[in-house]
Every structure is written in C-alpha cells, then in structure tokens.
Design an enzyme around this catalytic site. Sequence first.
Site, short mmCIF file in Angstrom:
data_model
loop_
_atom_site.label_atom_id
_atom_site.label_comp_id
_atom_site.label_asym_id
_atom_site.label_seq_id
_atom_site.Cartn_x
_atom_site.Cartn_y
_atom_site.Cartn_z
CB THR A 343 -0.93 0.03 1.22
OG1 THR A 343 -0.15 0.28 2.40
CG2 THR A 343 -1.69 -1.27 1.37
CB CYS A 344 0.05 4.74 -0.95
SG CYS A 344 -0.25 4.36 -2.69
CG ASP A 345 -0.26 4.11 5.82
OD1 ASP A 345 0.77 4.64 6.28
OD2 ASP A 345 -1.35 4.10 6.41
#
Length: 416
Positions: A343-345
């Site tokens: 994910t982008c997190d």
Amino acid sequence: MQVLEIVRPSSPTEDFRGQYGELNCYSSIRGAIEAEASNDSVHLFFPDVLQDKAAEFLTGFRGRSMYAVKANPHAEVLKTLYTAGVRDFDVASIREVELVAGLLPGAKLYFMHPIKSRQAIQRAYMMGVRAFAFDHMDELNKILEETGYAEDLELFLRLGVSAKGAAYELSGKFGAPLDMAPMLLSRARQVAMKLGVSFHVGSQCMRPGAFSEAILQAAAVVGHAGIKLDVIDVGGGFPVAYPGMEPPALDSYFQTIHSALDMHGFADAETLCEPGRALVAESGAVAARVELRKGTDLYLNDGTYGALFDAGVPEWPFPLSLITADGRATLDETSFYRCFGPTCDSCDKMEGPFPLPVDVAEGDWVIFEHLGAYGHTMQARFNGFYSETMVAISRETDTPNTISVPTLVAAPTLIA
C-alpha cells in the site's frame, strides 16, 4: 466474508490434484504458486495438519473444545474442523453466528463476546443460540430482555483473572472484577438453566501454570457466591511454536488444567476450552512475492493491511522459507531484511529483521509459515491490495524447491 475466487489452471500440471471443497488442491507449494499465477499473495491451507491438530485437542482435553472462529473463519477451515469432530464454536458477532449456523447446522454456538448489541442477542437467540457470556449486570439484563427472559439460557460470567506469561494480555478490556463477580454469579444463577464462568489467560500463553492460577481465582469467586456451578470454560491462549518461542507440549497444559479443576472443586463440572490460534496456525501459510529489492529492504505484495498484520504491528516472529522464481539454489549466507507491504501508507512495514538468503531477488516468494490464524481473516481492502487466492496443499507435499531459512530471531518480549 470474502467470496473466494476459484482460478483453475489453464492446463493441468502434475502438481494439481483437483478440488478440496471449493479450493484448488496441489501437491506442492511451488506447483500451486506457478499454476495460480496470482498477482496477489497466495494463502496456503494444509487440511491434513488441521485434522491432526483437531484430533490432539479432541483426545487430549477431557471436556469439549470449541473453536474460536475469529482466528480463521474461512468456510473450508470450518468444514474441515467439523469433519474432524469439532462440534462447538465460539462466535463473537452476529455475522459469525450466521456464517457457522448456515454452514454447519449441527454445530453448537456459544456467543462468548462479553458485550453484544441488543439486535445481535435477539437475532442469535432466534437462530438457536442459547449460550451467552457477560461481564456486567447491564449486559446480563440485555440478554434477559432481548431473549424474552427465556428459561433455557446458558450464561457464562467472564472473569477478569490475573495471570502472567502471555504474549497478548487480554484482561484490560473484558472481565468482571473478582470482587464484583460473586454478586453477578448469584443473580445469573436465579435465571440460568446452566451457569458457568469463563476466563482468558491471554493469547500465546507460555506457562501452563497460568491456567491453574486462573482456575484457583474462579474457585474463590464461586465459593464466595455460594452457588453451584454447572460448567467452567478455561478459555484459549494455548500456544504455537514460533521462532524464539518454544512452549511446553500441549499435553502439559491439559494435565495442568485437569489437575487444577479436580483440586479446586470442579471435577464434576462440564468443561470447555476455546482454542483458536493453537488449532489453526500451523495449518496455514502465506506466500508473498518480492516486487522489488532495495538493499536489505524487500517490497512485498502483502503487508500489515493484509495477511501480515501480526508480522508488522506486534512484530510476530513467523518461521520463514523461500521459493525462488526460477528454481535456482540460493547462497548459504543469510542476511537480515526489513519488509514493506504494497500500500501507499508508510506504516505498512514490517521491521523484522527477517532472515533470508543474501541473494533473494524480485519474483521470489517469501513463505510466512504458521499463519493459519489471523492471516486471511485480518485482510482489509485498502488501496485495492488484498488476496482472495487460497489453495489447499495435500499431505504428500513435495518441498525440494522450498528453501528453509534458519531461525535467527528472538521472541517478542512477553507481557508480564
């Protein structure tokens, strides 16, 4: 519950064995990964391992073993347990009630979450659930009101016991204070067809003695209440062997529990336990592909928002193995890696350190073993990254192309 996507190999391979329920079944992990050709991680299910573990509980524990559905609610896991002889299931939500009741009509359900909505209580009772847990007078009143003051209730008072030696300590959220418990038991005795107490010593309990200490505390509560108890639920917390965490044999937990029950006046009481992790952990694994390597940082197609939450947040030390993309042999030298999820997190990371061969490369698959508990069930769909690909691996699994990784990590610090 997610709908399983069935992806059958376009052309049969020598590893493909047909179907295990709704799952494609293979004889090797590599064969499964290659045939499924999944862009996502691959959940691996070993039904024979689960059957063996179920038999260990059913023959070793002298009471009834009820499976804690939260650990892994996949339909094939539930059906395998039922086929193996497990007939009792610990459910924590109305969705779990509906899932198990719809899938296994002959199962007995215990609604053991101490705090439930009124709608959930009413719906569960209408569906045949009679066993409910509580840890507060207001919750007991909710159960009585929403079941129409039924006379066929099995009520369990969840006690807030004190026990040391668990990796996850669970007494901070649920459990009646021991000084209040006698009053609650006395009130429940007036309305219950069957009355019991329950407790939980904490997840991944490394000390059998924690159970005997909890049973002693339960006996004191029952003695102060001056009532007859029909059933005692000793909860879950039975451990699994992870790297750096080598618990005593499961049988030693059973012997300790049985001795404590006899010693403290529960010899004639019906007995339950609630294994979750200990039943299913070793029957599952997750294969995550390396999408990119930056030095000792590996970027995987699964992470903390997916099946690897426990590997990242509590930094659980799972056993690891590796399947190389091209079948090559790896170097004997091992290095320590940090892993990132897809994910982008930036919170989607797993510090490890994870010991893997120094020449691990893009396209290789890291196998996180003993992830049959709290893997598949913990997945979110954040950023569109999740996996619905689960396969069964037969007992005849051939693993010459799976590279085992030596255990070089320490256990997480246990909560006192």
